[in-house]
Write a protein that holds these residues in place. Structure first.
Motif, PDB file in Angstrom:
ATOM      1  N   LEU A   1       5.470 -14.856 -27.519  1.00 23.05           N
ATOM      2  CA  LEU A   1       6.066 -13.843 -26.659  1.00 23.05           C
ATOM      3  C   LEU A   1       5.121 -13.571 -25.499  1.00 23.05           C
ATOM      4  N   ARG A   2       5.679 -13.431 -24.306  1.00 26.51           N
ATOM      5  CA  ARG A   2       4.833 -13.138 -23.142  1.00 26.51           C
ATOM      6  C   ARG A   2       4.321 -11.712 -23.266  1.00 26.51           C
ATOM      7  N   ALA A   3       3.008 -11.566 -23.323  1.00 32.33           N
ATOM      8  CA  ALA A   3       2.390 -10.254 -23.467  1.00 32.33           C
ATOM      9  C   ALA A   3       1.947  -9.699 -22.116  1.00 32.33           C
ATOM     10  N   ASN A   4       1.588 -10.588 -21.202  1.00 31.96           N
ATOM     11  CA  ASN A   4       1.088 -10.133 -19.899  1.00 31.96           C
ATOM     12  C   ASN A   4       1.179 -11.295 -18.912  1.00 31.96           C
ATOM     13  N   HIS A   5       1.253 -10.967 -17.652  1.00 32.85           N
ATOM     14  CA  HIS A   5       1.188 -11.981 -16.608  1.00 32.85           C
ATOM     15  C   HIS A   5       0.661 -11.327 -15.333  1.00 32.85           C
ATOM     16  N   ARG A   6       0.067 -12.151 -14.506  1.00 30.19           N
ATOM     17  CA  ARG A   6      -0.380 -11.678 -13.194  1.00 30.19           C
ATOM     18  C   ARG A   6      -0.342 -12.849 -12.226  1.00 30.19           C
ATOM     19  N   PHE A   7       0.028 -12.539 -11.010  1.00 34.07           N
ATOM     20  CA  PHE A   7       0.048 -13.571  -9.984  1.00 34.07           C
ATOM     21  C   PHE A   7      -1.372 -13.894  -9.563  1.00 34.07           C
ATOM     22  N   ASN A   8      -1.626 -15.151  -9.338  1.00 33.38           N
ATOM     23  CA  ASN A   8      -2.908 -15.613  -8.837  1.00 33.38           C
ATOM     24  C   ASN A   8      -2.697 -15.810  -7.337  1.00 33.38           C
ATOM     25  N   THR A   9      -3.310 -14.992  -6.547  1.00 31.70           N
ATOM     26  CA  THR A   9      -3.019 -14.973  -5.111  1.00 31.70           C
ATOM     27  C   THR A   9      -4.026 -15.767  -4.292  1.00 31.70           C
ATOM     28  N   VAL A  10      -4.465 -16.894  -4.819  1.00 23.96           N
ATOM     29  CA  VAL A  10      -5.343 -17.779  -4.066  1.00 23.96           C
ATOM     30  C   VAL A  10      -4.566 -18.287  -2.859  1.00 23.96           C
ATOM     31  N   LEU A  11      -5.174 -18.273  -1.704  1.00 26.47           N
ATOM     32  CA  LEU A  11      -4.498 -18.610  -0.458  1.00 26.47           C
ATOM     33  C   LEU A  11      -3.800 -19.965  -0.498  1.00 26.47           C
ATOM     34  N   GLU A  12      -4.433 -20.975  -1.108  1.00 24.39           N
ATOM     35  CA  GLU A  12      -3.865 -22.323  -1.127  1.00 24.39           C
ATOM     36  C   GLU A  12      -2.570 -22.407  -1.933  1.00 24.39           C
ATOM     37  N   THR A  13      -2.322 -21.453  -2.827  1.00 23.99           N
ATOM     38  CA  THR A  13      -1.129 -21.509  -3.673  1.00 23.99           C
ATOM     39  C   THR A  13      -0.078 -20.492  -3.233  1.00 23.99           C
ATOM     40  N   THR A  14      -0.199 -19.976  -2.042  1.00 20.37           N
ATOM     41  CA  THR A  14       0.739 -18.978  -1.551  1.00 20.37           C
ATOM     42  C   THR A  14       1.756 -19.622  -0.610  1.00 20.37           C
ATOM     43  N   PHE A  15       3.009 -19.334  -0.859  1.00 20.30           N
ATOM     44  CA  PHE A  15       4.093 -19.812  -0.004  1.00 20.30           C
ATOM     45  C   PHE A  15       4.406 -18.712   1.006  1.00 20.30           C
ATOM     46  N   HIS A  16       4.432 -19.060   2.264  1.00 19.03           N
ATOM     47  CA  HIS A  16       4.709 -18.082   3.323  1.00 19.03           C
ATOM     48  C   HIS A  16       6.149 -18.245   3.795  1.00 19.03           C
ATOM     49  N   ASP A  17       6.970 -17.251   3.516  1.00 15.27           N
ATOM     50  CA  ASP A  17       8.368 -17.241   3.922  1.00 15.27           C
ATOM     51  C   ASP A  17       8.436 -16.557   5.285  1.00 15.27           C
ATOM     52  N   ARG A  18       8.539 -17.363   6.315  1.00 11.52           N
ATOM     53  CA  ARG A  18       8.522 -16.820   7.683  1.00 11.52           C
ATOM     54  C   ARG A  18       9.791 -16.051   8.007  1.00 11.52           C
ATOM     55  N   GLU A  19      10.923 -16.495   7.441  1.00 11.50           N
ATOM     56  CA  GLU A  19      12.187 -15.812   7.717  1.00 11.50           C
ATOM     57  C   GLU A  19      12.165 -14.365   7.258  1.00 11.50           C
ATOM     58  N   GLN A  20      11.585 -14.121   6.096  1.00 11.94           N
ATOM     59  CA  GLN A  20      11.546 -12.764   5.552  1.00 11.94           C
ATOM     60  C   GLN A  20      10.175 -12.116   5.724  1.00 11.94           C
ATOM     61  N   ASN A  21       9.270 -12.801   6.402  1.00 17.88           N
ATOM     62  CA  ASN A  21       7.928 -12.291   6.679  1.00 17.88           C
ATOM     63  C   ASN A  21       7.236 -11.779   5.410  1.00 17.88           C
ATOM     64  N   ARG A  22       7.144 -12.669   4.415  1.00 12.43           N
ATOM     65  CA  ARG A  22       6.471 -12.300   3.168  1.00 12.43           C
ATOM     66  C   ARG A  22       5.776 -13.514   2.580  1.00 12.43           C
ATOM     67  N   SER A  23       4.847 -13.248   1.693  1.00 11.63           N
ATOM     68  CA  SER A  23       4.117 -14.302   0.992  1.00 11.63           C
ATOM     69  C   SER A  23       4.474 -14.240  -0.488  1.00 11.63           C
ATOM     70  N   ILE A  24       4.624 -15.418  -1.085  1.00 10.60           N
ATOM     71  CA  ILE A  24       4.992 -15.513  -2.491  1.00 10.60           C
ATOM     72  C   ILE A  24       3.962 -16.385  -3.190  1.00 10.60           C
ATOM     73  N   SER A  25       3.383 -15.870  -4.267  1.00 11.55           N
ATOM     74  CA  SER A  25       2.422 -16.653  -5.036  1.00 11.55           C
ATOM     75  C   SER A  25       3.158 -17.702  -5.857  1.00 11.55           C
ATOM     76  N   THR A  26       2.630 -18.911  -5.896  1.00 12.63           N
ATOM     77  CA  THR A  26       3.224 -19.976  -6.708  1.00 12.63           C
ATOM     78  C   THR A  26       2.333 -20.312  -7.904  1.00 12.63           C
ATOM     79  N   CYS A  27       1.427 -19.414  -8.208  1.00 10.78           N
ATOM     80  CA  CYS A  27       0.496 -19.618  -9.316  1.00 10.78           C
ATOM     81  C   CYS A  27       0.437 -18.323 -10.123  1.00 10.78           C
ATOM     82  N   MET A  28       0.479 -18.446 -11.439  1.00 10.94           N
ATOM     83  CA  MET A  28       0.492 -17.255 -12.279  1.00 10.94           C
ATOM     84  C   MET A  28      -0.306 -17.490 -13.555  1.00 10.94           C
ATOM     85  N   GLU A  29      -0.981 -16.466 -13.994  1.00 14.56           N
ATOM     86  CA  GLU A  29      -1.664 -16.451 -15.287  1.00 14.56           C
ATOM     87  C   GLU A  29      -0.729 -15.755 -16.270  1.00 14.56           C
ATOM     88  N   ILE A  30      -0.439 -16.407 -17.403  1.00 13.37           N
ATOM     89  CA  ILE A  30       0.455 -15.833 -18.410  1.00 13.37           C
ATOM     90  C   ILE A  30      -0.256 -15.814 -19.760  1.00 13.37           C
TER      91      ILE A  30
END
Length: 159
Positions: free
Chosen positions: A106-135
């Motif tokens: 069962l997933r007990a905890n998770h957190r996004f890993n916000t290392v710059l190299e793994t961040t997707f930048h959505d220019r249309e919505q002006n936001r950044s999305i992490s593509t790396c997570m610790e679970i």
């Protein structure tokens, strides 16, 4: 120790083939003499190889005696994937993570890993999305004695 040629991605481009050595989970357990011991905490951080290794660990029964599993998962492949391949990729990742639930994790905890190299930048919505997570997963009802008496076949996971 196994030797293999492989390529990694650096700055968005694959490197030339690299010849390297790797050790499997089973090899590590043998070297430590831990084949018959319960594993209280297993951390997997293998830089995007988790998607090919996790199904093998599940199918081989290697997670049966693990009570806590921490995984760093990467989905940055979707950033450069053609649009028609993104959904199938995410579905395969989801199926692999769901196979852990079938083993009692069962997933007990998770957190996004916000290392710059793994961040997707959505220019249309002006936001950044992490593509790396610790679970962190914890196995529900982990009891070695019960587990050894009622060994269930591993769930079906595509390799």
């Amino acid at each position: 120790m196994h030797k293999q040629n492989f390529s990694i991605e650096s700055e968005g481009k694959p490197t030339d083939l690299i010849f390297g050595e790797f050790t499997t989970y089973e090899d590590i357990r043998k070297r430590l003499g831990h084949q018959k011991r319960d594993v209280h905490y297993l951390k997997i951080d293998i830089e995007n190889m988790e998607w090919s290794v996790l199904p093998q660990l599940v199918k081989g029964g290697h997670l049966d005696r693990v009570s806590q599993l921490a995984i760093e998962v990467h989905t940055m492949d979707i950033i450069k994937a053609p649009p028609e391949k993104i959904l199938p990729m995410l579905q395969s990742y989801w199926q692999i993570l769901e196979s852990l639930k079938q083993l009692g994790f069962l997933r007990a905890n998770h957190r996004f890993n916000t290392v710059l190299e793994t961040t997707f930048h959505d220019r249309e919505q002006n936001r950044s999305i992490s593509t790396c997570m610790e679970i962190l997963y914890i196995k529900r009802g982990f009891n070695r004695r019960l587990h050894m008496q009622h060994h269930l076949p591993p769930p079906e996971v595509p390799l």
